[in-house]
Design an enzyme around this catalytic site. Structure first.
Site, short mmCIF file in Angstrom:
data_model
loop_
_atom_site.label_atom_id
_atom_site.label_comp_id
_atom_site.label_asym_id
_atom_site.label_seq_id
_atom_site.Cartn_x
_atom_site.Cartn_y
_atom_site.Cartn_z
N GLY A 7 0.82 -1.20 0.00
CA GLY A 7 0.00 0.00 0.00
C GLY A 7 0.85 1.25 0.00
O GLY A 7 2.02 1.23 0.41
N GLY A 10 1.12 6.05 4.01
CA GLY A 10 -0.03 6.49 4.78
C GLY A 10 -1.24 5.60 4.69
O GLY A 10 -2.29 5.91 5.27
N LYS A 13 -0.20 0.30 6.34
CA LYS A 13 0.49 -0.99 6.25
C LYS A 13 1.11 -1.44 7.57
O LYS A 13 0.94 -2.58 7.99
CB LYS A 13 1.61 -0.94 5.20
CG LYS A 13 1.19 -0.70 3.79
CD LYS A 13 2.37 -0.71 2.85
CE LYS A 13 3.53 0.14 3.33
NZ LYS A 13 3.18 1.55 3.58
N GLU A 31 9.08 -2.55 7.84
CA GLU A 31 9.96 -1.77 6.98
C GLU A 31 10.86 -0.88 7.83
O GLU A 31 10.42 -0.31 8.83
CB GLU A 31 9.13 -0.90 6.04
CG GLU A 31 9.95 -0.15 5.03
CD GLU A 31 9.07 0.66 4.08
OE1 GLU A 31 9.50 0.84 2.93
OE2 GLU A 31 8.00 1.09 4.49
N TYR A 43 13.99 13.27 1.30
CA TYR A 43 12.86 14.18 1.13
C TYR A 43 13.30 15.63 0.97
O TYR A 43 12.55 16.47 0.46
CB TYR A 43 11.87 14.03 2.28
CG TYR A 43 10.99 12.81 2.12
CD1 TYR A 43 10.11 12.70 1.05
CD2 TYR A 43 11.04 11.75 3.03
CE1 TYR A 43 9.31 11.58 0.88
CE2 TYR A 43 10.25 10.63 2.88
CZ TYR A 43 9.38 10.56 1.80
OH TYR A 43 8.59 9.44 1.63
N ASP A 78 5.64 -5.92 6.21
CA ASP A 78 5.25 -4.55 5.87
C ASP A 78 6.08 -4.10 4.66
O ASP A 78 7.25 -3.76 4.80
CB ASP A 78 5.50 -3.65 7.09
CG ASP A 78 5.33 -2.17 6.81
OD1 ASP A 78 4.80 -1.83 5.75
OD2 ASP A 78 5.74 -1.38 7.67
N ARG A 79 5.47 -4.11 3.49
CA ARG A 79 6.05 -3.76 2.19
C ARG A 79 7.03 -4.84 1.70
O ARG A 79 7.98 -5.20 2.38
CB ARG A 79 6.70 -2.39 2.17
CG ARG A 79 7.17 -1.98 0.78
CD ARG A 79 7.42 -0.48 0.67
NE ARG A 79 6.15 0.25 0.58
CZ ARG A 79 5.97 1.49 1.04
NH1 ARG A 79 6.96 2.11 1.63
NH2 ARG A 79 4.82 2.08 0.91
N GLU A 145 7.68 13.95 5.79
CA GLU A 145 6.63 13.56 4.87
C GLU A 145 5.70 14.71 4.49
O GLU A 145 4.94 14.60 3.52
CB GLU A 145 5.78 12.44 5.48
CG GLU A 145 6.50 11.11 5.61
CD GLU A 145 5.62 10.02 6.20
OE1 GLU A 145 5.98 8.83 6.05
OE2 GLU A 145 4.59 10.35 6.82
#
Length: 213
Positions: A7, A10, A13, A31, A43, A78-79, A145
Site C-alpha cells: 500500500g 499512509g 500498512k 519496513e 525528502y 510490511d512492504r 513527509e
C-alpha cells in the site's frame, strides 16, 4: 507461509501488519523507516539521494526476505521486495530522480536477489485514495513527509493499481478509505474475515471491502 502487506505511504500498512501479527500469532517484519539513515535527506533532495535510499531499502528487504525464505513461521511483512522496486524505484526513474546508469545497476542487483527468494503466498493490498493518504500522513506528523506533493502520491497510486493488476500470486484488495481498523474492531474483523476466507475458507468473501480480483 508468507503474507505481504502492500500500500501507498499512509495507507496503514505498518498498523495492519502489527495488528495481524497480534491477532494470528504471526511473526511481523517491519519496513526500516525509523532507522533509515537516508530518509530525511531524501525528502530534502530527492534526485541527490534516490539511489542511496533505494539501495538501502533493497538491502534491508532482501535480508528480511532471506530470513522469511528460511523460516518455518508464518510471517507478515510490511512492504515487499517487489513492491519497493516496481513502485518507488520505477517512479523515481520515471521522474528523472535516478539516472539510466543507476537504474540499470539497481535492477541488475534486484533481479539477482529476486531469483534467490520466495514471493508472498498472499499479498494484501490496502487501496487508498489520495485524500485519505494525505489525512493519514498529516495525522502521524512525520516532518519529512509533510512536503510530499499530491501529484507524487497520485503517481504512486497509479503505479500501485497497475502493479497489482499484473501480480502473479494471490492478491486480496482491501478498500481502506472507509475503514478505521485501528480504532473500530468491526472494521478489523471485516479484514480478518476476508483473510480467513482466502486462507482457510472459513467465511464467505463478501462485505464492505472490495472483492478479490
Amino acid at each position: 507461509m508468507y503474507i505481504g502487506i502492500a500500500g501507498n505511504i499512509g495507507s496503514g500498512k505498518t498498523t495492519l501488519t502489527r495488528m495481524l501479527a497480534e491477532h494470528y500469532g504471526w511473526t511481523p517484519k517491519f519496513e526500516s523507516v525509523t532507522f533509515n539513515p537516508y530518509l530525511e535527506d531524501y525528502y530534502s533532495d530527492i534526485p541527490r539521494w534516490s539511489y542511496n535510499l533505494e539501495t538501502y531499502f533493497l538491502a534491508q528487504r532482501f535480508k528480511d526476505v532471506l530470513e522469511i525464505t528460511r523460516s518455518n513461521d508464518v510471517i507478515v511483512q510490511d512492504r515487499t521486495l517487489a513492491e519497493g522496486v516496481h513502485i518507488f524505484v520505477a517512479n523515481n526513474f520515471a521522474m528523472g530522480n535516478l539516472s539510466e546508469r543507476d537504474y540499470r545497476t539497481y535492477m541488475d542487483l534486484y533481479e539477482v536477489m529476486a531469483s534467490m527468494v520466495r514471493e508472498p503466498d498472499l499479498l494484501i493490498y490496502l487501496k487508498s485514495s489520495v485524500p485519505h493518504l494525505v489525512a493519514q500522513i498529516q495525522k502521524r506528523g512525520r516532518d519529512y513527509e509533510q512536503t510530499m506533493s499530491l501529484d507524487y502520491l497520485k503517481g504512486l497510486n497509479e503505479r500501485y493499481d497497475n502493479w497489482i493488476s499484473t501480480c502473479r500470486g494471490r492478491v486480496l484488495t482491501i478498500e481502506a478509505d472507509g475503514l478505521d481498523f485501528q480504532n473500530r474492531p468491526e472494521d478489523f474483523s471485516c479484514i480478518t474475515d476476508r483473510i480467513d476466507a482466502e486462507l482457510f475458507g472459513l467465511f464467505p468473501s463478501e462485505g464492505p471491502a472490495e472483492n478479490d480480483r
